[in-house]
Design an enzyme around this catalytic site. Structure first.
Site, PDB file in Angstrom:
ATOM      1  N   HIS A   1      -6.079  -6.291  -2.073  1.00 16.37           N
ATOM      2  CA  HIS A   1      -4.991  -5.439  -1.590  1.00 16.37           C
ATOM      3  C   HIS A   1      -4.030  -6.187  -0.681  1.00 16.37           C
ATOM      4  O   HIS A   1      -2.821  -5.989  -0.745  1.00 16.37           O
ATOM      5  CB  HIS A   1      -5.618  -4.258  -0.833  1.00 16.37           C
ATOM      6  CG  HIS A   1      -4.709  -3.115  -0.590  1.00 16.37           C
ATOM      7  ND1 HIS A   1      -4.164  -2.358  -1.602  1.00 16.37           N
ATOM      8  CD2 HIS A   1      -4.247  -2.547   0.565  1.00 16.37           C
ATOM      9  CE1 HIS A   1      -3.425  -1.389  -1.095  1.00 16.37           C
ATOM     10  NE2 HIS A   1      -3.452  -1.494   0.221  1.00 16.37           N
TER      11      HIS A   1
ATOM     12  N   ASP B   1      -7.810  -5.518  -6.609  1.00 15.72           N
ATOM     13  CA  ASP B   1      -7.688  -4.405  -5.670  1.00 15.72           C
ATOM     14  C   ASP B   1      -7.993  -3.096  -6.390  1.00 15.72           C
ATOM     15  O   ASP B   1      -7.572  -2.897  -7.529  1.00 15.72           O
ATOM     16  CB  ASP B   1      -6.257  -4.371  -5.113  1.00 15.72           C
ATOM     17  CG  ASP B   1      -5.982  -3.143  -4.258  1.00 15.72           C
ATOM     18  OD1 ASP B   1      -6.918  -2.694  -3.547  1.00 15.72           O
ATOM     19  OD2 ASP B   1      -4.850  -2.641  -4.297  1.00 15.72           O
TER      20      ASP B   1
ATOM     21  N   SER C   1       0.825  -1.198   0.000  1.00 13.38           N
ATOM     22  CA  SER C   1       0.000   0.000   0.000  1.00 13.38           C
ATOM     23  C   SER C   1       0.870   1.264   0.000  1.00 13.38           C
ATOM     24  O   SER C   1       1.684   1.440  -0.900  1.00 13.38           O
ATOM     25  CB  SER C   1      -0.972  -0.035   1.185  1.00 13.38           C
ATOM     26  OG  SER C   1      -1.999   0.903   1.030  1.00 13.38           O
TER      27      SER C   1
END
Length: 483
Positions: free
Chosen positions: A460, A404, A177
């Protein structure tokens, strides 16, 4: 991110709140060793530690370290960072690839057969200060990319002083991320330090470029059936010119209005931004809400940052917080990361427990304060990747779950392609051993010293969604094996 529930995580929070202590740099690391962890039916055979890395900058970063289940003395040392900014790396430990994972009953831990510490020593670092149990002497948690990179580097150096037996081990820097910013900026510092045996960098579903992430997301959303032909036609008319689209910082007001509609559909309509095909844990909630005398924000602020409504939202949040005197909580959408408090047990440690310097109310300890005040200095990390690649000795991996929407695979694929490295292996399927035999893990394209890899059907948090595939990928990465 799977739904985190009730009792055990609350026990863990109380464990850490009771057990963390202030260390000096000279303190023996054995004092941080965890000798009893509640929730496990059997205590682990490997050593694990929890404590603080105290920096000369006045920051005290909390770490959790798990030794390798293989050969700790020779296995690599892997640093892991979650993103946000403002998210705790205990998320990676407890719900992704740690040796023990929280179970659905919310009251127990179970061992993870795909734990990354099967083959590596893994250091989970809560960064920056203000996240989780990490704190600063001056209680000022306003920070930026450059300062965070420096403090993460100092934390790694401090760790190696506390644990000198790992000083010569191969080091890999990994994260996901906003770790897409943290990891390459940290790597640029580490590669200049010959005392650290840096061997590689891996980033999962990372924020590599705000521009490419925004531009690709609109295409991703349309081709996954989220936008519809009328909205798509308007986007093409007002945001694109001669086949080139700008969904990032387009100043056409008609384009901005339509992008606001895209933003609402993707992030505020109830879809799980971390995995398009997963349900929304905790149910659909507003981006900004009031809960139990708290102002709750669910937008991490990494997407469509130039849209007027994005700037207005963050401005309104700060104004409401100040005017109403409310406590602000960051609660990423569809994660249900803040269960109620409960009673606790006390673990056993070699060091007598004293009161901690910081506690956190939420299980994963997302910091709204860090997130809202964070200065994003790097809109892309192309310079950092090119510096790594120019050394011609580091193994670099960029990997993405392909469903994601927070940091979508197309944006990172475009980013890797933009580095213009020599192609060694054209894009192809990669396989792993599943319960029913060999399975397609996703696709991989290999360049000189860098690879881009997708994980089929993952969101994710790749190790959470596809643990077997993720472990296979990780193993091949650190062992320098073909994917």
């Amino acid at each position: 991110m799977r739904r985190v529930q009730t009792h055990f995580l609350v026990l863990l929070i109380h464990f850490l709140s009771a057990g963390l202590h202030f260390l000096s740099v000279e303190a023996a690391p054995a004092g941080d060793e965890i000798t009893y962890l509640p929730g496990l039916s059997k205590q682990p055979s490997f050593k694990h530690y929890s404590g603080y890395l105290d920096l000369a900058t006045g920051k005290h970063l909390h770490y959790w370290f798990v030794e390798s289940q293989g050969k700790p003395s020779s296995d690599p040392l892997v640093l892991w960072l979650n993103g946000g900014p403002g998210c705790s790396s205990l998320d990676g430990l407890l719900t992704e690839h740690g040796p023990y994972l929280i179970q659905d009953d919310g009251a127990s831990l179970d061992y993870n057969p795909y734990s990354w510490n099967k083959i590596a020593n893994v250091l989970y670092l809560e960064s920056p200060a203000g996240v989780g149990f990490s704190y600063s002497d001056n209680k000022n948690y306003k920070t930026n990319d450059t300062e965070v990179a420096l403090n993460n580097y100092l934390a790694l150096k401090t760790f190696l002083k506390l644990f000198p037996e790992y000083a010569s081990n191969a080091v890999f820097l990994t994260g996901e991320s906003y770790g897409g910013i943290y990891i390459p900026t940290l790597a640029q510092r580490v590669m200049e330090d010959s005392a650290i045996n840096l061997q590689g960098v891996a980033v999962g579903n990372g924020m590599s470029s705000y521009e490419l992430n925004d531009n690709s997301l609109v295409f991703f959303a349309y081709y996954h059936g989220l936008l519809g032909t009328e909205l798509w036609a308007g986007l093409q008319a007002y945001c694109c010119d001669q086949g080139r689209c700008n969904f990032y910082d387009n100043r056409n007001p008609n384009c901005s209005e339509l992008l606001g509609d895209v933003q609402t559909i993707v992030y505020s309509s109830g879809l799980n931004m971390y995995n398009l095909y997963s349900p929304c844990a905790g149910g659909v909630k507003d981006t900004l809400s009031f809960e139990k005398e708290q102002l709750v924000l669910r937008d991490l602020g990494n997407n469509f940052i130039h849209l007027p409504r994005t700037r207005l939202l963050r401005k309104n949040v700060l104004s409401l917080k100040q005017e109403l005197g409310l406590k602000l909580r960051l609660d990423p959408p569809c994660t249900n990361s803040t269960p109620p408090r409960s009673s606790s047990t006390t673990p056993t440690s070699k060091r007598p427990y004293t009161s901690d310097r910081r506690s956190c109310d939420g299980v994963m300890c997302f910091s709204a304060e860090v997130n809202l005040e964070y200065l994003r200095e790097f809109m892309d990390v192309k310079e950092q990747y090119l510096a790594l690649l120019s050394a011609l000795k580091y193994r670099v991996l960029v990997y993405n779950g392909d469903v994601d929407m927070a940091c979508n695979f197309m944006g990172d694929e475009w980013f890797v392609e933009s580095l213009k490295q020599l192609v060694q292996v054209q894009r192809r399927v990669w396989l792993y051993e599943g319960a029913d035999g060999k399975q397609v893990g996703g696709f991989v394209k290999e360049f000189s010293n860098i690879a881009f890899l997708t994980i089929k059907g993952s969101g994710h948090m790749v190790p959470t969604d596809k643990p077997a595939a993720a472990f296979t990928m990780f193993s091949r990465f650190i062992r320098r094996e073909p994917y």
